[in-house]
Structure formats: structure tokens, C-alpha cells
Design a protein around this motif. Structure first.
Motif, PDB file in Angstrom:
ATOM      1  N   ARG A 122      -9.669  -0.275   7.612  1.00 29.26           N
ATOM      2  CA  ARG A 122      -9.466   1.158   7.373  1.00 29.26           C
ATOM      3  C   ARG A 122      -9.511   1.572   5.912  1.00 29.26           C
ATOM      4  NH1 ARG A 122      -3.810   2.144   9.893  1.00 29.26           N
ATOM      5  NH2 ARG A 122      -3.434   0.167   8.829  1.00 29.26           N
ATOM      6  N   SER A 165       0.170  -3.875   4.330  1.00 26.31           N
ATOM      7  CA  SER A 165      -0.104  -5.220   4.860  1.00 26.31           C
ATOM      8  C   SER A 165      -1.599  -5.467   5.001  1.00 26.31           C
ATOM      9  CB  SER A 165       0.578  -5.413   6.216  1.00 26.31           C
ATOM     10  OG  SER A 165       1.971  -5.312   6.087  1.00 26.31           O
ATOM     11  N   GLU A 166      -2.332  -4.467   5.471  1.00 23.93           N
ATOM     12  CA  GLU A 166      -3.779  -4.608   5.650  1.00 23.93           C
ATOM     13  C   GLU A 166      -4.469  -4.879   4.307  1.00 23.93           C
ATOM     14  OE1 GLU A 166      -7.418  -1.638   6.911  1.00 23.93           O
ATOM     15  OE2 GLU A 166      -5.539  -1.489   8.039  1.00 23.93           O
ATOM     16  N   TRP A 211      -3.356  -8.346   2.837  1.00 18.78           N
ATOM     17  CA  TRP A 211      -4.050  -9.439   3.521  1.00 18.78           C
ATOM     18  C   TRP A 211      -5.460  -9.593   2.963  1.00 18.78           C
ATOM     19  CZ3 TRP A 211      -2.630 -13.449   6.168  1.00 18.78           C
ATOM     20  CH2 TRP A 211      -3.589 -14.178   6.877  1.00 18.78           C
ATOM     21  N   THR A 212      -6.140  -8.477   2.734  1.00 16.72           N
ATOM     22  CA  THR A 212      -7.497  -8.495   2.185  1.00 16.72           C
ATOM     23  C   THR A 212      -7.488  -9.061   0.763  1.00 16.72           C
ATOM     24  OG1 THR A 212      -8.046  -6.597   3.573  1.00 16.72           O
ATOM     25  CG2 THR A 212      -9.520  -7.045   1.725  1.00 16.72           C
ATOM     26  N   SER A 252     -11.342  -3.437   4.044  1.00 15.79           N
ATOM     27  CA  SER A 252     -10.613  -3.868   5.239  1.00 15.79           C
ATOM     28  C   SER A 252     -11.026  -2.916   6.353  1.00 15.79           C
ATOM     29  CB  SER A 252      -9.100  -3.809   4.983  1.00 15.79           C
ATOM     30  OG  SER A 252      -8.683  -2.471   4.778  1.00 15.79           O
ATOM     31  N   GLY A 299       0.875   0.582   8.164  1.00 14.34           N
ATOM     32  CA  GLY A 299       0.282  -0.745   8.074  1.00 14.34           C
ATOM     33  C   GLY A 299      -0.742  -0.904   6.958  1.00 14.34           C
ATOM     34  N   TYR A 300      -0.913   0.114   6.122  1.00 14.01           N
ATOM     35  CA  TYR A 300      -1.916   0.020   5.051  1.00 14.01           C
ATOM     36  C   TYR A 300      -1.557  -1.040   4.018  1.00 14.01           C
ATOM     37  CZ  TYR A 300      -4.056   4.381   6.713  1.00 14.01           C
ATOM     38  OH  TYR A 300      -4.680   5.346   7.466  1.00 14.01           O
TER      39      TYR A 300
END
Length: 189
Positions: free
Chosen positions: A11, A112-113, A116-117, A9, A109-110
């Protein structure tokens, strides 16, 4: 299906587990704050056994819970991924999405990030029709992640977790779902 051994993702690198992950993973799973929505923190041995089960899931299914590593520091921060639900419930058979992050990485936000991936891999590459997620009724932070990635809650799907003792405060669970069509709407909506 070709195994999905690594995802990226913006980050994060979502990768296979390394033996060097155990100390940080065991510390995370022993943290009472991280584990407050689970029946109990895990010992180092229980954490090592969990890594073994995750590796077995990858070997059997070609996907699973990926170890999360920050791109900027290379630091292990937890896991996110997809797994076949391992108990009988009204919504099974099903594939669930889940996550667990070390406390110092919360609120950035890790989760959710990475989720999502993982969803993208589930729908695009694994060709799943639906993904579920569940947690105790009181775990509002995880429910916020579920909502942030477009999942939907219907109270008629809530259930008593068969692996949590009756009468335990975490026995009652909420169930969230997202179908491939809903996910595509979220992408293009």
C-alpha cells in the motif's frame, strides 16, 4: 552498494524526500500526540533540518529514512527507514530501524508494513547482520511494531539515552534486535 532510493510495499511507496513534503512533515512533527515519546515537538525549521540530515545520510550510506506515500492517494504520511545510530551506547555501532507517522494514519498497519519492507532491504540488499530499534520504556505502540516485525527484546540491553536528560521521563529506553537469521526464520517459519 547501489543506493536504495525507492521501495514499495502493498500500500506504500517509500521514496526520497521532496521539498513539497515539508509542510506535512512539519505539521506532523509539531503535533504533540505524534511527538509525545520525544523530548519536544519540532519547529518548522527543525523539521527542515531533519530532512536535510536524512538526505545527507542517504548521500553517505545509500539508505536512510524513506518518505512514506500512500499508493491510493499519493499522500505523504510520515517516514520509515534505516539509519546508523549516531551516539555511543553498549550496542553501537549499529543500524536502527525507525518510523514516525501522522496521527490520522495510525492503527492501519502502515508502520509495520513499511518497517517490514525496510528490514527486507536491510538484510537482502544492504547485507546487514543485525538491525536494532529503541524507544522510551513508555512507548508501547512502537514496541508493538517492533514485536510485529519479529524483533526481540532483552531487558539487559535497555539503556539510558545519552541525548535525553537524566531524570526526564523518556530517559530510559528499551532495545529490540533482529538478526538476519531471525528474520529468515520469521519469513519461513
Amino acid at each position: 552498494m547501489e543506493p536504495i532510493l525507492e521501495l514499495e510495499s502493498a500500500r506504500l511507496v517509500m521514496r526520497q524526500w521532496q521539498d513539497e513534503d515539508l509542510p506535512a512533515f512539519a505539521a506532523m512533527c509539531a503535533d504533540p500526540q505524534v511527538m509525545r515519546y520525544f523530548p519536544a515537538p519540532l519547529s518548522r525549521l527543525e523539521s527542515a533540518a531533519l530532512i536535510g540530515r536524512v538526505r545527507g545520510h542517504f548521500a553517505e550510506h545509500g539508505y536512510g529514512l524513506w518518505a512514506l506515500e500512500r499508493k491510493d492517494s499519493g499522500q505523504f504520511i510520515g517516514f520509515t527507514g534505516l539509519g546508523v545510530v549516531g551516539f555511543d551506547a553498549p550496542f553501537t555501532p549499529a543500524v536502527e530501524i525507525g518510523w514516525r507517522l501522522a496521527r490520522e494514519h495510525w492503527g492501519l498497519g502502515y508502520a509495520s508494513e513499511a518497517a517490514w519492507t525496510a528490514l527486507r532491504a536491510g538484510f537482502d540488499r544492504i547485507k546487514l547482520d543485525e538491525v536494532v530499534s529503541f524507544t522510551s520504556e513508555t512507548n508501547l505502540p512502537s514496541q508493538k511494531v517492533m514485536q510485529a516485525i519479529g524483533m526481540h527484546h532483552a531487558s539487559e540491553d535497555d539503556f539510558d539515552h545519552p541525548r535525553v536528560a537524566e531524570g526526564h521521563p523518556l530517559h530510559r529506553h528499551v532495545l529490540y534486535r533482529i538478526t538476519r537469521e531471525q528474520w529468515l526464520e520469521t519469513l519461513h517459519g
